[in-house]
Write an enzyme that holds these catalytic residues in place. Structure first.
Site, short mmCIF file in Angstrom:
data_model
loop_
_atom_site.label_atom_id
_atom_site.label_comp_id
_atom_site.label_asym_id
_atom_site.label_seq_id
_atom_site.Cartn_x
_atom_site.Cartn_y
_atom_site.Cartn_z
N PHE A 235 -7.09 32.25 55.05
CA PHE A 235 -6.95 31.25 56.10
C PHE A 235 -6.06 31.86 57.18
O PHE A 235 -4.95 32.30 56.87
CB PHE A 235 -6.29 29.97 55.60
CG PHE A 235 -5.90 29.02 56.72
CD1 PHE A 235 -6.71 27.95 57.05
CD2 PHE A 235 -4.73 29.21 57.47
CE1 PHE A 235 -6.38 27.09 58.11
CE2 PHE A 235 -4.39 28.36 58.53
CZ PHE A 235 -5.22 27.30 58.84
N GLU A 236 -6.53 31.83 58.42
CA GLU A 236 -5.68 32.20 59.54
C GLU A 236 -6.20 31.49 60.76
O GLU A 236 -7.42 31.44 60.96
CB GLU A 236 -5.79 33.70 59.88
CG GLU A 236 -5.21 34.68 58.89
CD GLU A 236 -5.47 36.14 59.29
OE1 GLU A 236 -6.53 36.48 59.85
OE2 GLU A 236 -4.57 36.95 59.03
N VAL A 237 -5.30 30.94 61.56
CA VAL A 237 -5.63 30.61 62.95
C VAL A 237 -4.70 31.50 63.76
O VAL A 237 -3.49 31.51 63.51
CB VAL A 237 -5.37 29.12 63.27
CG1 VAL A 237 -5.74 28.82 64.72
CG2 VAL A 237 -6.15 28.21 62.32
#
Ligand code: GDP
Ligand code: MN
Length: 348
Positions: A235-237
């Site tokens: 998960f990365e933004v």
């Protein structure tokens, strides 16, 4: 319904009008997924959740990347699920192969040795290409060059709560560059010399090290040794301009020259995390407490009951990983002097 009604498209039944597009501006942003054709049904589940919990109201694009051409089934299924535009890219060979300076025999011996020691993915060539690609190349694929922000999504993830606002816009308005929901300790066998390589980079490029960085998250002795803490990068933004900056590229190329993607099994999670920890002021890294998330085997579930009710969450807060011993998230809270969310005490 009669035959005639059945022949109507979903929109003729008013379905699309019911979805309720969110008002306000959109950021120049896209979801991004690296996947194989065989991942189609697992990524379909992820997309369904991202759409239900968020994107059906925002309609952001989705870029799919693969080292081989995507097949028709993959394209048809994913395009039907994503409410924004979908784009499919094939990764150039240079970004998914051994660089010339790598000694093939040495790399092969490492894989054989790691297989014997039963290190996860230790014998895999493709996993190493994947980690190197996610570390150094996904953000400069032709299709990604059009965007400023990305949100990485992997197959078979879950989102447990509604997302009532636009995380891309939050990042932009609060001047964030990188974000996470889960953090943990890396297996030392996969990165024995990573920190030596990082120290060499710090010595050669002092101009890239940010003042007020997150060294305290990464090291317990002021930078002498790495404590293995990293943000979980499935998960990365994040901000693509940052990854395309000279500082990040110098960092990646310096590490790549040292060969650890192949002579060890460096993951993109510690690589991104160390970069974010050293190249960014610590305020530019954000923890999304309200994005409830699962990737095998860890869950991030908000501990505050009111948050879970308001966001219609379906996760069990007992499964929240944040405040357990193997998580690094309390270190992040400590170095940033943040108050822990409601309910965390019950979980320690
Ligand atoms: P894990 O989460 O570390 O166990 O690794 P995954 O198997 O989930 O792989 C990470 C990401 O890379 C996922 O999005 C996979 O779909 C993708 N991936 C892994 N190996 C390959 C590969 O050989 N080719 C392509 N195109 N994608 C891959
Ligand atoms: Mn995965």
């Amino acid at each position: 319904l009669g035959e005639a009604a059945m022949a109507l498209t979903p929109n003729d039944h008013g379905w699309n009008d019911m979805l309720g597009t969110a008002p306000g501006p959109r950021m120049n942003a896209t979801f991004v997924t690296l996947a194989r054709n065989s991942d189609v049904w697992d990524i379909a589940r992820s997309i369904r959740q991202v759409e239900d919990r968020f994107n059906r109201r925002y309609n952001y694009d989705w870029v799919f990347l693969n080292d081989k051409p995507f097949d028709e089934t993959f394209k048809k299924v994913t395009a039907s699920l994503v409410s924004g535009k979908t784009h499919y890219g094939e990764i150039p060979h240079e970004h998914w192969s051994f660089p010339e300076h790598i000694d093939q025999d040495k790399a092969k011996k490492v894989r054989e040795d790691m297989a014997q020691r039963k290190i996860i993915y230790g014998d895999s060539i493709s996993y190493r290409h994947m980690c190197r690609f996610e570390s150094g190349f996904f953000f400069r694929q032709e299709l990604m060059m059009n965007y400023e922000w990305y949100w990485r999504v992997e197959p078979s993830i879950e989102l447990f709560c509604d997302i009532h606002y636009d995380p891309f816009r939050y990042m932009a308005e609060h001047k964030k560059k990188y974000s996470f929901v889960l953090s943990l300790y890396e297996y030392v066998e996969t990165i024995p010399t990573l920190w030596d390589s990082v120290k060499k980079f710090m010595k050669n490029y002092p101009e890239h090290i940010a003042e007020g960085n997150s060294m305290g998250f990464l090291s317990d002795d002021g930078g002498e040794t790495y404590n293995k803490c990293h943000f979980w990068s499935n998960f990365e933004v994040g901000n693509l301009e940052w990854l395309r900056s000279k500082a990040y590229i110098d960092f990646f190329e310096s590490l790549d020259q040292d060969g650890g993607f192949f002579y060890e099994r460096w993951g993109d999670a510690p690589v991104h995390s160390i970069a974010a920890g050293l190249l960014l002021p610590k305020e530019e890294i954000h923890f999304f407490n309200d994005i409830a998330y699962y990737h095998v085997p860890f869950t991030h579930c908000p501990t505050g009951e009111q948050t879970r009710i308001d966001l219609r969450c379906h996760c069990n807060p007992k499964e929240n990983f944040d405040w357990k011993g193997y998580s690094c998230t309390s270190r992040y809270f400590d170095i940033n002097k943040l108050d822990k969310p409601q309910g965390y005490e019950e979980q320690e």
